[in-house]
Design a protein around this motif. Structure first.
Motif, PDB file in Angstrom:
ATOM      1  N   ASP A 224      18.019  19.693   9.426  1.00 47.06           N
ATOM      2  CA  ASP A 224      17.104  18.751   8.777  1.00 47.06           C
ATOM      3  C   ASP A 224      16.605  17.735   9.788  1.00 47.06           C
ATOM      4  O   ASP A 224      17.329  16.816  10.174  1.00 47.06           O
ATOM      5  CB  ASP A 224      17.836  18.059   7.626  1.00 47.06           C
ATOM      6  N   ILE A 225      15.357  17.891  10.253  1.00 45.43           N
ATOM      7  CA  ILE A 225      14.754  16.948  11.195  1.00 45.43           C
ATOM      8  C   ILE A 225      13.619  16.232  10.481  1.00 45.43           C
ATOM      9  O   ILE A 225      12.674  16.858  10.002  1.00 45.43           O
ATOM     10  CB  ILE A 225      14.215  17.663  12.446  1.00 45.43           C
ATOM     11  N   PRO A 226      13.689  14.902  10.372  1.00 44.36           N
ATOM     12  CA  PRO A 226      12.645  14.171   9.642  1.00 44.36           C
ATOM     13  C   PRO A 226      11.344  14.078  10.421  1.00 44.36           C
ATOM     14  O   PRO A 226      11.320  14.201  11.648  1.00 44.36           O
ATOM     15  CB  PRO A 226      13.272  12.784   9.453  1.00 44.36           C
ATOM     16  N   PHE A 227      10.239  13.879   9.700  1.00 48.42           N
ATOM     17  CA  PHE A 227       8.956  13.551  10.293  1.00 48.42           C
ATOM     18  C   PHE A 227       8.857  12.033  10.345  1.00 48.42           C
ATOM     19  O   PHE A 227       9.483  11.331   9.553  1.00 48.42           O
ATOM     20  CB  PHE A 227       7.801  14.077   9.439  1.00 48.42           C
ATOM     21  N   VAL A 228       8.028  11.516  11.250  1.00 44.27           N
ATOM     22  CA  VAL A 228       7.757  10.076  11.262  1.00 44.27           C
ATOM     23  C   VAL A 228       7.207   9.637   9.907  1.00 44.27           C
ATOM     24  O   VAL A 228       7.598   8.607   9.354  1.00 44.27           O
ATOM     25  CB  VAL A 228       6.770   9.728  12.399  1.00 44.27           C
ATOM     26  N   SER A 229       6.324  10.457   9.343  1.00 48.59           N
ATOM     27  CA  SER A 229       5.692  10.088   8.073  1.00 48.59           C
ATOM     28  C   SER A 229       6.658  10.104   6.892  1.00 48.59           C
ATOM     29  O   SER A 229       6.320   9.605   5.814  1.00 48.59           O
ATOM     30  CB  SER A 229       4.504  11.011   7.793  1.00 48.59           C
ATOM     31  N   ASP A 230       7.847  10.665   7.061  1.00 48.40           N
ATOM     32  CA  ASP A 230       8.842  10.620   5.982  1.00 48.40           C
ATOM     33  C   ASP A 230       9.232   9.185   5.643  1.00 48.40           C
ATOM     34  O   ASP A 230       9.704   8.917   4.536  1.00 48.40           O
ATOM     35  CB  ASP A 230      10.102  11.397   6.378  1.00 48.40           C
ATOM     36  N   PHE A 231       9.045   8.282   6.596  1.00 47.17           N
ATOM     37  CA  PHE A 231       9.423   6.889   6.371  1.00 47.17           C
ATOM     38  C   PHE A 231       8.279   6.063   5.781  1.00 47.17           C
ATOM     39  O   PHE A 231       8.457   4.887   5.485  1.00 47.17           O
ATOM     40  CB  PHE A 231       9.889   6.259   7.687  1.00 47.17           C
ATOM     41  N   PHE A 232       7.103   6.674   5.626  1.00 43.08           N
ATOM     42  CA  PHE A 232       5.941   5.935   5.124  1.00 43.08           C
ATOM     43  C   PHE A 232       5.947   5.878   3.598  1.00 43.08           C
ATOM     44  O   PHE A 232       6.282   6.850   2.923  1.00 43.08           O
ATOM     45  CB  PHE A 232       4.637   6.596   5.574  1.00 43.08           C
ATOM     46  N   ASP A 233       5.530   4.739   3.089  1.00 44.01           N
ATOM     47  CA  ASP A 233       5.265   4.603   1.665  1.00 44.01           C
ATOM     48  C   ASP A 233       3.781   4.839   1.380  1.00 44.01           C
ATOM     49  O   ASP A 233       3.415   5.171   0.251  1.00 44.01           O
ATOM     50  CB  ASP A 233       5.664   3.203   1.189  1.00 44.01           C
ATOM     51  N   PHE A 234       2.957   4.653   2.405  1.00 44.99           N
ATOM     52  CA  PHE A 234       1.510   4.839   2.260  1.00 44.99           C
ATOM     53  C   PHE A 234       0.947   5.106   3.644  1.00 44.99           C
ATOM     54  O   PHE A 234       1.443   4.583   4.641  1.00 44.99           O
ATOM     55  CB  PHE A 234       0.860   3.590   1.657  1.00 44.99           C
ATOM     56  N   SER A 235      -0.103   5.940   3.710  1.00 43.05           N
ATOM     57  CA  SER A 235      -0.695   6.242   5.013  1.00 43.05           C
ATOM     58  C   SER A 235      -2.211   6.258   4.922  1.00 43.05           C
ATOM     59  O   SER A 235      -2.792   6.653   3.903  1.00 43.05           O
ATOM     60  CB  SER A 235      -0.185   7.592   5.541  1.00 43.05           C
ATOM     61  N   VAL A 236      -2.840   5.822   6.012  1.00 45.16           N
ATOM     62  CA  VAL A 236      -4.291   5.725   6.114  1.00 45.16           C
ATOM     63  C   VAL A 236      -4.747   6.530   7.325  1.00 45.16           C
ATOM     64  O   VAL A 236      -4.143   6.438   8.398  1.00 45.16           O
ATOM     65  CB  VAL A 236      -4.741   4.258   6.275  1.00 45.16           C
ATOM     66  N   TYR A 237      -5.798   7.323   7.147  1.00 49.82           N
ATOM     67  CA  TYR A 237      -6.410   8.035   8.269  1.00 49.82           C
ATOM     68  C   TYR A 237      -7.836   7.536   8.430  1.00 49.82           C
ATOM     69  O   TYR A 237      -8.636   7.571   7.488  1.00 49.82           O
ATOM     70  CB  TYR A 237      -6.423   9.541   8.017  1.00 49.82           C
ATOM     71  N   LEU A 238      -8.160   7.059   9.634  1.00 48.52           N
ATOM     72  CA  LEU A 238      -9.521   6.629   9.952  1.00 48.52           C
ATOM     73  C   LEU A 238     -10.273   7.813  10.552  1.00 48.52           C
ATOM     74  O   LEU A 238      -9.823   8.398  11.538  1.00 48.52           O
ATOM     75  CB  LEU A 238      -9.493   5.465  10.943  1.00 48.52           C
ATOM     76  N   ASP A 239     -11.418   8.125   9.971  1.00 43.68           N
ATOM     77  CA  ASP A 239     -12.133   9.347  10.306  1.00 43.68           C
ATOM     78  C   ASP A 239     -13.557   9.042  10.763  1.00 43.68           C
ATOM     79  O   ASP A 239     -14.158   8.044  10.336  1.00 43.68           O
ATOM     80  CB  ASP A 239     -12.173  10.241   9.061  1.00 43.68           C
TER      81      ASP A 239
END
Length: 326
Positions: A224-239
């Motif tokens: 079981d290796i976590p992703f960085v995003s596993d710790f996020f409650d919300f994420s934003v992508y600027l496009d």
């Protein structure tokens, strides 16, 4: 889906099953409701990055509705935390900070977005302490990148000390005090030895970086290796479109050539003394060989993993907003 959906054009089917709700700029701006404007024009100017202009009108139309949404989400999460405490009979347990990830290409304006959100969210009564950390500090030092032959892959996933970043986020999420993180200098283009930034139980932590939504490579042994995003409650992508990102990157490089690159300590000081044509050629090479490749291979594929996508147009204004359905 109905039988008629299967006869529809592919693009229509894609829209019908999209996990996002789409908003025009005007539709999103109306969601501000009665959220007060807590920043002045002068404050907004101080928060913007080089070659990433942002106006008070942009803050009102885009970032006030977003701060309202995030304030509601944080309040709901705080309520859920209290409910869990009651269930576990753990009234003294330290609350977990709400973590927001901000991803996107080089030159898209992540830093400005992160600073504007930090300023707005810190003025909501339930989140007075908002910290901001960039993933640049978790790049391997240049000496290590040179040793591994990765200097031309700087900014790619393999150039980061992901284990250190995961431990940093784990400590913060568990409520530890004074969690230390490394410091990066854009002037010397390297991690600064011996310097640290401390995160001490914030209400919100904003983590900004190119690859924060990048999934880890899955281990073959099933561990079981976590992703960085596993710790996020919300994420934003600027496009933004590739041609705009290209234009913004080269313009910023040429402006830096006239300013920061002239500092004797600057890693890029050699570009301040070459001709404008030579500097332009170097900017084009850096974009095509490193930044565009990283965008296509690693950054852009993470866009659909975000909770919110902010899409910019030619004038740096956000023209479309996509919010993931709950």
């Amino acid at each position: 889906m109905t039988p008629a959906d299967y006869a529809a054009p592919p693009e229509q089917i894609e829209r019908s099953v999209s996990p996002f709700r789409e908003f025009t700029r005007a539709e999103w701006a109306r969601l501000r409701a009665d959220t007060p404007l807590t920043l002045t024009g002068d404050e907004v100017v101080k928060l913007q990055s080089l070659n990433d202009p942002i106006s008070l009108e942009e803050v009102i139309a885009i970032y006030l509705p977003l701060s309202r949404l995030l304030s509601l989400y944080v309040a709901a999460t705080q309520g859920l935390f209290k409910a869990t405490q009651r269930f576990l009979l753990a009234e003294q347990e330290t609350k977990a900070p709400y973590i927001i990830g901000i991803a996107g290409s080089v030159a898209v304006g992540k830093s400005t977005t992160a600073r504007i959100l930090q300023a707005l969210l810190a003025r909501w009564p339930n989140t007075p302490k908002v910290d901001l950390v960039t993933t640049d500090g978790f790049l391997y030092p240049n000496a290590e990148l040179e040793r591994q032959g990765l200097m031309e892959r700087k900014g790619f996933p393999e150039s980061y000390d992901t284990q250190k970043l995961l431990q940093f986020l784990s400590d913060i999420k568990s409520g530890k005090r004074n969690v230390a993180g490394p410091v990066y200098s854009h002037l010397v283009y390297d991690v600064v030895p011996g310097e640290e930034v401390y995160v001490d139980q914030p209400d919100i932590l904003i983590l900004e970086g190119l690859n924060v939504l990048q999934p880890a490579r899955l281990p073959r042994d099933g561990s079981d290796i976590p992703f960085v995003s596993d710790f996020f409650d919300f994420s934003v992508y600027l496009d933004a479109d590739e041609d705009l990102l290209h234009e913004w990157y080269v313009t910023r490089f040429m402006r830096l050539r006239e300013t920061a690159f002239r500092d004797p300590q600057s890693y890029f000081r050699k570009y301040a003394s070459v001709s404008e044509g030579e500097a332009l050629q170097m900017a084009e090479r850096l974009w095509s060989r490193i930044n565009l490749t990283n965008l296509r291979e690693n950054v852009l594929p993470t866009r659909r993993r975000a909770d919110l996508v902010l899409r910019k147009g030619r004038s740096h204004l956000i023209e479309e907003v996509s919010l993931r359905r709950l």
